[in-house]
Motif scaffolding. Structure first.
Motif, PDB file in Angstrom:
ATOM      1  N   SER A  60       0.824  -1.201   0.000  1.00 23.49           N
ATOM      2  CA  SER A  60       0.000   0.000   0.000  1.00 23.49           C
ATOM      3  C   SER A  60       0.862   1.258   0.000  1.00 23.49           C
ATOM      4  N   LEU A  61       1.919   1.243   0.794  1.00 21.89           N
ATOM      5  CA  LEU A  61       2.826   2.385   0.841  1.00 21.89           C
ATOM      6  C   LEU A  61       3.478   2.634  -0.511  1.00 21.89           C
ATOM      7  N   CYS A  62       3.969   1.568  -1.122  1.00 19.90           N
ATOM      8  CA  CYS A  62       4.642   1.714  -2.415  1.00 19.90           C
ATOM      9  C   CYS A  62       3.701   2.280  -3.471  1.00 19.90           C
ATOM     10  N   VAL A  63       2.465   1.793  -3.502  1.00 19.78           N
ATOM     11  CA  VAL A  63       1.490   2.272  -4.487  1.00 19.78           C
ATOM     12  C   VAL A  63       1.236   3.766  -4.297  1.00 19.78           C
ATOM     13  N   ALA A  64       1.000   4.185  -3.050  1.00 19.22           N
ATOM     14  CA  ALA A  64       0.716   5.596  -2.779  1.00 19.22           C
ATOM     15  C   ALA A  64       1.921   6.472  -3.103  1.00 19.22           C
ATOM     16  N   ILE A  65       3.109   6.029  -2.718  1.00 20.57           N
ATOM     17  CA  ILE A  65       4.314   6.831  -2.949  1.00 20.57           C
ATOM     18  C   ILE A  65       4.614   6.953  -4.443  1.00 20.57           C
ATOM     19  N   GLU A  66       4.544   5.845  -5.166  1.00 25.17           N
ATOM     20  CA  GLU A  66       4.881   5.883  -6.587  1.00 25.17           C
ATOM     21  C   GLU A  66       3.814   6.595  -7.405  1.00 25.17           C
ATOM     22  N   SER A  67       2.567   6.593  -6.927  1.00 33.32           N
ATOM     23  CA  SER A  67       1.506   7.308  -7.634  1.00 33.32           C
ATOM     24  C   SER A  67       1.600   8.810  -7.403  1.00 33.32           C
ATOM     25  N   GLU A  68       1.931   9.212  -6.175  1.00 36.76           N
ATOM     26  CA  GLU A  68       1.930  10.629  -5.814  1.00 36.76           C
ATOM     27  C   GLU A  68       3.283  11.312  -5.991  1.00 36.76           C
ATOM     28  N   ARG A  69       4.364  10.555  -5.791  1.00 36.03           N
ATOM     29  CA  ARG A  69       5.717  11.126  -5.810  1.00 36.03           C
ATOM     30  C   ARG A  69       5.777  12.380  -4.929  1.00 36.03           C
ATOM     31  N   PRO A  70       5.509  12.206  -3.635  1.00 39.92           N
ATOM     32  CA  PRO A  70       5.439  13.374  -2.742  1.00 39.92           C
ATOM     33  C   PRO A  70       6.811  13.970  -2.462  1.00 39.92           C
ATOM     34  N   ASP A  71       6.805  15.198  -1.986  1.00 39.33           N
ATOM     35  CA  ASP A  71       8.044  15.829  -1.531  1.00 39.33           C
ATOM     36  C   ASP A  71       8.429  15.325  -0.146  1.00 39.33           C
ATOM     37  N   ILE A  72       7.421  14.924   0.635  1.00 42.69           N
ATOM     38  CA  ILE A  72       7.685  14.435   1.987  1.00 42.69           C
ATOM     39  C   ILE A  72       6.527  13.550   2.423  1.00 42.69           C
ATOM     40  N   ILE A  73       6.825  12.578   3.289  1.00 44.61           N
ATOM     41  CA  ILE A  73       5.817  11.695   3.869  1.00 44.61           C
ATOM     42  C   ILE A  73       5.687  12.036   5.342  1.00 44.61           C
ATOM     43  N   VAL A  74       4.454  12.164   5.825  1.00 45.66           N
ATOM     44  CA  VAL A  74       4.204  12.506   7.227  1.00 45.66           C
ATOM     45  C   VAL A  74       3.440  11.362   7.888  1.00 45.66           C
ATOM     46  N   PRO A  75       4.102  10.517   8.686  1.00 44.25           N
ATOM     47  CA  PRO A  75       3.378   9.475   9.425  1.00 44.25           C
ATOM     48  C   PRO A  75       2.628  10.088  10.603  1.00 44.25           C
ATOM     49  N   ALA A  76       1.400   9.598  10.839  1.00 42.63           N
ATOM     50  CA  ALA A  76       0.566  10.153  11.903  1.00 42.63           C
ATOM     51  C   ALA A  76       0.325   9.171  13.035  1.00 42.63           C
ATOM     52  N   ASP A  77       0.983   8.021  13.018  1.00 47.38           N
ATOM     53  CA  ASP A  77       0.927   7.095  14.156  1.00 47.38           C
ATOM     54  C   ASP A  77       2.174   6.229  14.121  1.00 47.38           C
ATOM     55  N   ASP A  78       2.449   5.546  15.224  1.00 50.86           N
ATOM     56  CA  ASP A  78       3.700   4.800  15.366  1.00 50.86           C
ATOM     57  C   ASP A  78       3.783   3.614  14.417  1.00 50.86           C
ATOM     58  N   ARG A  79       2.664   2.942  14.175  1.00 48.73           N
ATOM     59  CA  ARG A  79       2.691   1.796  13.272  1.00 48.73           C
ATOM     60  C   ARG A  79       3.065   2.233  11.856  1.00 48.73           C
ATOM     61  N   ALA A  80       2.549   3.378  11.427  1.00 57.00           N
ATOM     62  CA  ALA A  80       2.890   3.906  10.110  1.00 57.00           C
ATOM     63  C   ALA A  80       4.391   4.196  10.010  1.00 57.00           C
ATOM     64  N   THR A  81       4.968   4.730  11.094  1.00 58.86           N
ATOM     65  CA  THR A  81       6.410   4.972  11.115  1.00 58.86           C
ATOM     66  C   THR A  81       7.175   3.657  11.004  1.00 58.86           C
ATOM     67  N   GLN A  82       6.718   2.626  11.720  1.00 57.92           N
ATOM     68  CA  GLN A  82       7.351   1.312  11.634  1.00 57.92           C
ATOM     69  C   GLN A  82       7.305   0.779  10.211  1.00 57.92           C
ATOM     70  N   HIS A  83       6.183   0.958   9.534  1.00 60.41           N
ATOM     71  CA  HIS A  83       6.071   0.498   8.148  1.00 60.41           C
ATOM     72  C   HIS A  83       7.076   1.220   7.247  1.00 60.41           C
ATOM     73  N   LEU A  84       7.258   2.521   7.467  1.00 63.79           N
ATOM     74  CA  LEU A  84       8.234   3.260   6.666  1.00 63.79           C
ATOM     75  C   LEU A  84       9.656   2.777   6.946  1.00 63.79           C
ATOM     76  N   HIS A  85       9.957   2.460   8.192  1.00 61.31           N
ATOM     77  CA  HIS A  85      11.274   1.905   8.522  1.00 61.31           C
ATOM     78  C   HIS A  85      11.467   0.563   7.825  1.00 61.31           C
ATOM     79  N   GLN A  86      10.454  -0.287   7.858  1.00 58.61           N
ATOM     80  CA  GLN A  86      10.545  -1.598   7.201  1.00 58.61           C
ATOM     81  C   GLN A  86      10.701  -1.455   5.687  1.00 58.61           C
TER      82      GLN A  86
END
Length: 457
Positions: A60-86
């Motif tokens: 899910s992360l890869c799809v959103a990132i590659e579709s949007e090509r954001p300048d920055i990603i802002v995680p709003a909870d700890d699990r989301a941060t863990q997913h970005l680390h993984q």
């Protein structure tokens, strides 16, 4: 200057992600969000949404990132941060495509070398202690013998914490060894099947499946309890340098260890210095939060925890530039002033959290209720029961027993009052919360507003 593109990622139904999205849009950013279905953020027009699948979060992360090509990603909870680390760890093996992904994640979170430290408790505090930051005594607990040894040296009140927990769910305040032993045994237990099934079916949280099947033994730690007042900092850093921050004291919270519901801005050189040290020593970028205890007798600030993500302070101005605006300015290459406005700032009651946990709020408190009046659809959405409480099984559970984690339903009279205010055309400027009552002041000039607030008091 180009319009910054910001991707918010959130695995929970907390109001935080929606409030951040609203603030980013108001400050000129293009916003997209990766969230679970039926998230409150869908009430905000102008946000491009992607579904965060609990069964395949990294995809899910890869799809959103590659579709949007954001300048920055802002995680709003700890699990989301863990997913970005993984995802960063996996992307290091993906060649050129992975290199670009790693660069974006590091631009958003900071130096990847310190990712394991950001997700820890005792190792993080020990590292910051070596950097000269004041922290309470603490230790990792690998067995009950470690716990017994701690209380032989330091009898009295302490805090037991489990790694990988958030929102106060993995924290126990204990008064003696007997209580500590019960808390330790409870926190050591892996997520039981029956609880996993309840979260999956009743709360409709599919992320619990991966939490359950890939869980490891929980690391437990203990800290000396600091008698005093809770305080929080949310900071914006950029490549290891602190850009700006907001410091508050907690006047009321969802529980003894839960999220704050009433906040009062404070000015603390000690907390600001500690925040600068965290940004520098860990090479931080983007948002992060720090929790402190202000010792009652001495006024000294003890850092007790880090949240490597955005917290609920991001969209609040407290009389100065809000952190979301500072991030947009930073992405556009503008200089951000860290000067703090020395004006009287009223306490802030978080909406809708303060309305759901009224029993924890002191009766004499007077605060500005943080209602996003400019987004009437979002107000209506946040006034409803949380998404996890809307299913048939959740309603049946509420009929059988009250679940303290979700607070109480908003009182019918307050619900009607807020809806009545919402139905009046025009711009609502100031909403006051006092003794559980709401006062609406529609005045755009600051001095008359302050004069009316004083009359309310």
């Amino acid at each position: 200057m180009s319009r910054p593109k910001i991707l918010i990622v959130n695995t929970t139904w907390w109001p935080l992600a929606a409030r951040l999205a609203d603030s980013f849009l108001n400050n000129g950013a293009a916003v997209s969000a990766l969230v679970p279905c039926d998230h409150s953020i869908q009430a905000i027009k102008g946000v491009r949404l992607y579904r965060y699948a609990g069964s395949k979060p990294l995809t899910s992360l890869c799809v959103a990132i590659e579709s949007e090509r954001p300048d920055i990603i802002v995680p709003a909870d700890d699990r989301a941060t863990q997913h970005l680390h993984q995802l960063h760890f996996k992307a290091t093996q993906w060649g050129k495509r992975g290199a670009a992904l790693c660069a974006l994640i590091e631009r958003s979170l900071g130096d990847a070398h310190y990712f394991p430290l950001c997700g820890s408790r005792i190792p993080f505090l020990e590292y910051m202690l070596a950097a000269g930051v004041r922290v309470p005594d603490g230790a990792a607990l690998n067995s009950e013998m470690d716990l017994k040894a701690w209380f032989l040296k330091q009898p009295g009140k302490a805090v037991i914490k489990a790694e990988g927990s958030w929102g106060g769910s993995g924290v126990r305040i204990v008064n003696n060894f007997a209580e500590a032993l019960v808390a330790y045994r409870d926190l050591c237990q892996p997520l039981p099947f029956r609880r996993m099934l309840r979260i999956l079916l009743v709360d409709r949280n599919s992320f619990v499946l991966s939490d359950y099947f890939y869980q490891t033994s929980r690391r437990i730690s203990i800290q000396a309890y600091v008698e005093g007042r809770r305080a929080n900092v949310m900071a914006l850093a950029w490549r290891g340098k602190l850009v700006t921050s907001v410091s508050v004291e907690v006047m009321a919270a969802q529980s003894g260890t839960g999220a704050a519901t009433i906040l009062q801005r404070v000015l603390s050189d000690e907390m600001t210095h500690a925040t600068e040290q965290v940004a520098e020593k860990l090479g931080m970028s983007g948002f992060f939060g720090l929790d402190f205890m202000i010792e009652e007798e001495t006024g000294r600030a003890f850092m007790i925890e880090m949240n490597p993500r955005a917290t609920q302070l991001g969209h609040l101005s407290f009389g100065s530039k809000m952190l979301t605006q500072a991030l947009v300015d930073t992405l556009q290459g503008k200089e951000v002033s860290s000067e703090i406005v020395q004006t009287r700032v009223w306490p802030m009651a978080m909406f809708p959290q303060a309305l759901r946990f009224p029993d924890e709020i002191p009766l004499k408190v007077v605060a500005l209720l943080d209602v996003p009046w400019s987004r009437p659809e979002l107000v209506k959405e946040l006034l409803r029961e949380p998404r996890s409480r809307r299913g048939l099984l959740a309603r049946f559970e509420m009929w059988c027993r009250h679940h303290p984690a979700f607070g109480k339903p908003i009182r019918p009279e307050l619900f009607k009052q807020l809806n009545a205010i919402l139905s009046v055309p025009g711009k609502h400027e100031v909403t006051i919360w006092k003794n559980g009552l709401i006062f609406e002041l529609c005045d755009v000039v600051s001095k008359p507003v302050i004069a009316q607030i004083r009359k309310v008091i």
